[in-house]
Structure formats: C-alpha cells, structure tokens
Design a protein around this motif. Structure first.
Motif, PDB file in Angstrom:
ATOM      1  N   VAL A 201      23.955 -78.944  28.010  1.00 23.93           N
ATOM      2  CA  VAL A 201      25.176 -78.212  28.382  1.00 23.93           C
ATOM      3  C   VAL A 201      24.865 -77.226  29.518  1.00 23.93           C
TER       4      VAL A 201
ATOM      5  N   ILE B  62      29.858 -70.255  30.411  1.00 19.86           N
ATOM      6  CA  ILE B  62      29.319 -70.678  29.103  1.00 19.86           C
ATOM      7  C   ILE B  62      29.584 -69.600  28.048  1.00 19.86           C
TER       8      ILE B  62
ATOM      9  N   LEU C 128      29.866 -71.078  24.357  1.00 18.78           N
ATOM     10  CA  LEU C 128      28.938 -72.214  24.339  1.00 18.78           C
ATOM     11  C   LEU C 128      27.479 -71.758  24.429  1.00 18.78           C
TER      12      LEU C 128
ATOM     13  N   LEU D 113      24.975 -73.272  22.306  1.00 20.72           N
ATOM     14  CA  LEU D 113      24.904 -74.736  22.407  1.00 20.72           C
ATOM     15  C   LEU D 113      24.303 -75.182  23.737  1.00 20.72           C
TER      16      LEU D 113
ATOM     17  N   LEU E 135      27.290 -82.732  20.455  1.00 21.71           N
ATOM     18  CA  LEU E 135      28.396 -81.782  20.325  1.00 21.71           C
ATOM     19  C   LEU E 135      29.491 -82.354  19.438  1.00 21.71           C
TER      20      LEU E 135
ATOM     21  N   GLN F  30      33.664 -78.882  20.466  1.00 17.70           N
ATOM     22  CA  GLN F  30      32.651 -78.378  21.396  1.00 17.70           C
ATOM     23  C   GLN F  30      32.640 -79.195  22.681  1.00 17.70           C
TER      24      GLN F  30
ATOM     25  N   PHE G 111      33.073 -77.867  26.423  1.00 18.10           N
ATOM     26  CA  PHE G 111      32.090 -78.232  27.455  1.00 18.10           C
ATOM     27  C   PHE G 111      32.824 -78.816  28.680  1.00 18.10           C
TER      28      PHE G 111
ATOM     29  N   HIS H 160      39.451 -70.737  19.030  1.00 13.84           N
ATOM     30  CA  HIS H 160      39.009 -71.199  20.344  1.00 13.84           C
ATOM     31  C   HIS H 160      40.179 -71.371  21.306  1.00 13.84           C
TER      32      HIS H 160
END
Lengths: 209, 500
Positions: A91, A117, A122, A125, A133, A137, A141, A167
């Motif tokens: 990522v 990020i 993220l 991750l 992911l 996620q 991304f 989110h």
C-alpha cells in the motif's frame, strides 16, 4: 468550472444517460444521486473522458475533455471503479509511486503519500499487499491512489462503497479538505450522509430522466 | 466408496443438465482430440526414439543417469505441483459440502485421486513402454528387460501420484522434501555406487541395457516402496485441510472457466504466486531519474516472489542455451529456435508484472503523472535488462562450451530478446476476445471457427515460436525474422490504438 450542455449517451437504442445540462463552479461539491442504472456512472465517465457522449458537450475550465491530453490529466482525477492495483507493491509503495510521478520533489511526494495514507486510516496497513486487504480497505486504498496527486477536479463513483459509517465519515472529511483547498468534487453516491454533509448541490438523475 | 458419499455424488450428478447426447459428444470430442493431437504426438515420439539419433541417445552410457534425473525431477515436480493443484480436487460446491460434512477425507476425495493416479500411471507406463519397445525393436534389449521396465514405469506412476497428493496434504513440508528428492537424484546420477540404495537409483538399475540381466530386484524394491506409499494415501487424504481444499478447488474452477473461454493468460494468472516476502523493503525510492525509480520498483516487486523470479531467469537462460544449440550444424535449427522462443516467452512472464500493470493502467483512467507510452517504456526496463543479461550470458557460455561460433547465436539472441518482449507487451495489451471471432467460419472441410479462436488465444506464443525459428535461421534468411517482427509490431500497434 465544469459546463455540461445537453449531454446524452445512448447505445443500441437504449438511453444510458438522459439529457443533462449543468454548471458546477470551481470549489463546489456536486452529489449525483439516483437509482441503479439512472446514468450516474455514465455521466462521470463522460466527464472523465472514458465515455463519449452521443450528443452534447462538456468543458472543464474552458477546455474539451481529452484524457490523453497532459493538461487534462493534470486537472482531473477520477475513480470510477477501483483503479488498477499493482499486485507486487505494498500500500505504502504504491501510493508513494503515484505521488512520485506527479510531484518533482521526492520529499514533497513522500509527504503527500504519508498524509493521504493517514487521512484514510491506512497507516497500519502500509506494508500489506493488495490481496491482503479486506473489501473496505481495498476501497480506501483505491481512494488513496487517486488522491495522492494534485488535481483541480475530482470525480468519484460511489466513494462510500463497502465502507462502514466511521470510514464514510473519514471520506467526507478528506473530500471536504480537498474542496476547501479549491478542488471541485463531483461524486455519484447512494449515501445520504455523504450527499447531505458534503454537497453544495445534488443532481437527481431520476428527475432528469 | 461409502453410502453417504455415493448418495452425495448421486445428488450432485442429478443436478447437472447434461444429457446422454452431451456425454456422447464429449466422448466424440475426446476421440477427435486423441486422433488429431495424441496419436500424431505418440507417432512423432516413436519415430524420434527409433531414429538412429534416438537410438544413440537412449543407448548412450549416460541414459540410465538421465532416467534417474528425469524420475527425480518428476517426483519433485509432483510434490511442488500438489501445493497449487493436487489430485484431490472436486468442484467448489461439492468440495465444501463433502469437506464440511462428518465424512472422512479418505472417503470423500478418494475418487479424484484414483482417477488422477490412473492417468499419471498410464502416462508413465506408456513412456517406459515406448522406450523399451524401441530398444527391443533395435535388438538392443530383450523382451523381458522391456517388460520389467514397463512395470517400473507403472510403479513410478504410482509413486508420482502419492508425491502429488503429499504436496497437497503437506504443502509446507513439500518444498523441503522436493529439494531432498532433487539432491538425492543428483547424487545418485553422479555416483553409480548409490544406485542400489535410492528409489531413483532402482529406476536407473532397471533401465534396459543390452547384456545386463533384467533388474527384478530393483523392480521388487520399487514395488515395495510404491505399495507402502499407496497405503499412506488414506492418511494423506485425511490430512487435507478444508481451507486448502476450498482454495485449490476455487482456483481450478476459475482456471478452467478462463481456459474454456480461451483466456489462457487469465487461467495462468490464477496460479500466479502472490507476494508475501519483502514487504519491509522500500520498492519506491527518490532516485531522481524516473527511469531508475521504475527499474528499482520492478526489481524489488519481482524479488518479492523469489521462486517465481528464479524460475523466470532460469527459463530465459535456458532459452539462450537452446538458441545457441540451434546453431550447431547437425541440429534442427528451426525447431530448437521455436522451443527457445516459447521458453523465453514463458520466462519473461515473471519479469513482466510491471508491464501488465502499465497495460491495465493504459486501458483505464489516468493514474500516474506520466503518459501511457512513457509508463510502458519505463516498465520495459527491468525485463529488458534482466532478459538480455541472462540470454546473452547463456548464449555465450553455451556457444563456448559446444564449440559453436558465437556470432550467429548472439545475433539471434539480440533479435529474439526484443521480439519476445514485444510479444509480452502485446499479450499485456490484449483485451477480451473480439465478438466477431465467435462467428462460424464455414469451409468445405468444416467450421474453422474454433481454430481461428485458438489461434487468437495463443497468437503470442505462435508468433514468438515463429520468431525463435526465424532467429535460429537469421544468418540464412533474415527476411523471415523481419516478417515475424512486422507481424508482432502490427498487432502491438493495433492493440495500443484500441486500448481503453
């Protein structure tokens, strides 16, 4: 400013997008809403240049839509479906690579990648590969890849897809920050929260039909 | 098969809409495929084996050692193959239903293992039979020698099946066991004194050689080993884990669907290793020059699947060696060149992940701050550098070792390398099959539609084989190479224009 004048898309006798005329001033947020199949993604595709309108014209900052034109690519960022994700990059690697190709200064690129990020939660991750992911996620991304660059216009197709309310709230904050920085945001969405809390205006494509 | 398993399979089979006519058509299709591909293949193998060169090769002093190496490679390969696609594979729903029931794996999955084992055993027995028959025909071995070797072929097939299943049941241990098998095979081939003590050595001892008595003891030892291993099949089946069974079943189902639609790249991609290593290595570094950034990014990306990268580099080097041998005066240059071309194309696969990513970016909305052309060009750097280094090194080493003047192989490699890379670019840019190809192509000899679709599906492989053949003949007829290059360029230009 984005000017859409009488844009229609038909294919094989079927109307994919009924005639749409609208103007979106710079720095505004437009939410496109409507039922499945009402033409939201098609309109975004026309604005991004991946779809040619059957009738009508689109101008972005006075220029025609031309995705292979360098200036257009620089002005317009779009996520209509997930962007291609390199399976051999983590990522962090991939977001940084995207930023590196848009910004000349490597430190500036690294800073932008880190910010995006972090904004999309993220950070933990960063060392995962795309296949590691979860669905939500992966959506975050994809958004990070599209946001890790400068742009004047941001086109998003259902950015809330597969995300939990927490989110979705983060995405609203991120898009609001881009709007405050002067970007024009057009998002097709099924999320009342995203439309109500972010958009200056809502275009109902069912009504247009 | 126990009652519950039989009942479950009965329900499963009753669900399908296949009629007896469909079954008859499948039999007809299998017969036709055998007639068109298997029988000519067997005939070609027989003619090759019974030719003076073939007889010289199978009676050479090193032939038993070669048999030892082949069997060791076969067993090691079966172990490794089992990790990705073992013999205990049923359709996804049936796998889930049987594996989550209270039934033992030994009952639920015995059927597919027995069928796979039968197929493998037929193949190994037929291979041993062909070899033995060729030697008997040339009066270089007695019928009893050939019969013993035929039985050895069958036993090798049984051991291969168990190794294949062991790879599926013990995926972690399989790599170490495979390395051990290869090591033992190499040691046995190198030291004849070891032959009485290793399974692959017993195969070498049973190899029919004129004047030697039939190796009944070796066959007996192999049969005992095989019987012991076959007894372990129920234990191995009971060790199969649900997650692994479901994953293998889903992958095989997906690959066969893609292959049925003639999307062979997608079918192969299903089995592509995903990276797990090197996540802490920074693949993207601020190196100033954009070309360097992409070169390092692709190198680190490829190194994250080290086994795959190693196989790719070895295949490229192998292609170089075969291309160099194509320039030996007595060799069938065009055939070796074609083999070099296809091997090179396959070897470039693990080096071309960046190329494939660039092609998918070019087909979609802009992602990077550089145009599609420069993006593709930058992702070409890594495979170009690695492929040319491996190819040219192998060509020079092989030419020197075989006493071949290096000019021809070098020119051939310098032409074939870029053409194989171009074929890889074309493959990356290839979209779905054009609907026009689905139309029938009626001719006096029947509908050629299937042949046209097959040609489209494997066009890259065909053109790179042609390029390899042309590269091997570059000094005699350079125009052939020019023709292959123009065809590849034309296809590439057309796909580039139609991207996105």
């Amino acid at each position: 400013m984005i000017e859409v004048d009488g844009v229609t898309v038909t294919a094989g006798g079927t109307t994919l997008l009924p005639a749409v005329t609208l103007t979106v001033p710079r720095g505004a947020v437009l939410a496109i809403r409507g039922r499945n199949g009402s033409g939201k993604s098609t309109l975004l595709g026309v604005l991004a240049g991946s779809r040619t309108p059957t009738r009508g014209t689109v101008r972005i900052d006075g220029a025609d839509v031309s995705p292979r034109d360098r200036g257009f690519r620089r002005r317009v960022a779009a996520m209509i479906g997930l962007p291609p994700m390199a399976p051999d990059l983590t990522v962090s690697d991939h977001v940084l690579l995207v930023a590196t190709t848009w910004l000349d200064d490597p430190r500036e690129a690294a800073e932008l990648a880190r910010t995006v990020i972090a904004e999309l939660h993220l950070t933990g991750l960063g060392q995962r590969f795309p296949h590691e992911l979860s669905s939500g996620q992966t959506q975050l991304f994809g958004l990070a890849l599209v946001l890790a660059r400068p742009f004047d216009v941001l086109l998003l197709d259902e950015p809330e897809q597969r995300l939990d309310p927490e989110h979705v709230e983060s995405v609203i904050q991120v898009l609001r920050a881009r709007r405050d920085a002067g970007a024009t945001v057009i998002a097709a969405t099924h999320s009342p929260a995203l439309a109500d809390r972010l958009a200056d205006r809502t275009l109902w494509l069912d009504a247009a039909a | 098969m126990t009652g519950p398993v039989r009942a479950a399979l009965g329900i499963w089979r009753a669900r399908t809409s296949r009629t007896s006519r469909d079954g008859a058509y499948a039999v007809y299709l299998a017969l036709m495929v055998a007639l068109v591909t298997v029988i000519p293949g067997v005939r070609a193998a027989w003619l090759g084996l019974t030719s003076p060169e073939g007889i010289a090769a199978i009676t050479a002093a090193g032939a038993p050692d070669a048999a030892i190496a082949v069997v060791a490679a076969l067993w090691a390969g079966a172990l490794l193959l089992g990790r990705d696609r073992g013999p205990a594979v049923r359709p996804p729903f049936l796998t889930h239903a049987l594996a989550t029931s209270g039934l033992a794996g030994a009952e639920s999955f015995r059927g597919p293992v027995l069928r796979a084992g039968a197929l493998v055993t037929v193949l190994t027995t037929a291979t041993a039979g062909l070899l033995g028959a060729a030697l008997v025909g040339a009066r270089l071995a007695g019928p009893l020698d050939a019969a013993v070797f035929l039985a050895v072929g069958a036993v090798v097939g049984a051991v291969t099946t168990v190794a294949w299943l062991a790879g599926q049941a013990l995926p972690r241990a399989a790599v170490a066991i495979a390395v051990g098998v290869c090591g033992l095979g190499a040691a046995t081939a190198a030291a004849p004194a070891l032959r009485p003590f290793t399974p692959m050595g017993w195969v070498g001892l049973a190899y029919p050689v004129a004047g030697d008595p039939p190796a009944v003891a070796a066959l007996t030892a192999l049969a005992a080993l095989s019987a012991a291993l076959v007894c372990a099949i129920p234990t191995l089946l009971n060790r199969l884990r649900l997650r692994e069974l479901l994953a293998q079943s889903a992958r095989w189902d997906s690959a066969t669907v893609h292959a049925g639609g003639m999307d062979f790249s997608a079918a192969v991609a299903v089995y592509q290793r995903r990276p797990r290593l090197g996540r802490r290595l920074r693949a993207v570094r601020g190196l100033g020059r954009p070309a360097l950034v992409f070169l390092v990014r692709d190198a680190i990306g490829a190194a994250r699947t080290p086994g795959r990268l190693l196989l790719g580099v070895l295949a490229v080097a192998g292609a170089g060696a075969v291309l160099a041998l194509a320039f030996t005066p007595a060799a069938a240059g065009w055939a070796l060149g074609a083999a070099a071309g296809t091997t090179l194309f396959a070897g470039l696969g693990p080096l071309s992940d960046g190329l494939r990513h660039a092609a998918s970016v070019a087909a979609g909305l802009p992602l990077y701050g550089i145009g599609d052309g420069p993006l593709l060009a930058r992702h070409l750097l890594f495979p170009t550098v690695v492929a040319l280094l491996a190819l040219l090194t192998a060509v020079l080493v092989t030419s020197s070792a075989a006493g071949i003047p290096a000019l021809g192989p070098l020119v051939g490699a310098l032409a074939l390398g870029p053409l194989a890379l171009l074929a890889r670019v074309n493959a990356a840019l290839k979209g779905p099959m054009p609907p026009a190809l689905l139309a029938p192509v009626p001719t006096p000899v029947g509908d050629l539609g299937a042949a046209v679709r097959m040609a489209w599906a494997v066009d890259g492989l065909l053109l790179v084989a042609l390029s390899g053949a042309a590269a091997a003949l570059v000094l005699e007829s350079p125009l052939l190479l020019l023709g292959a290059a123009l065809a590849l360029l034309g296809i590439g230009a057309s796909r580039w224009r139609q991207r996105g």
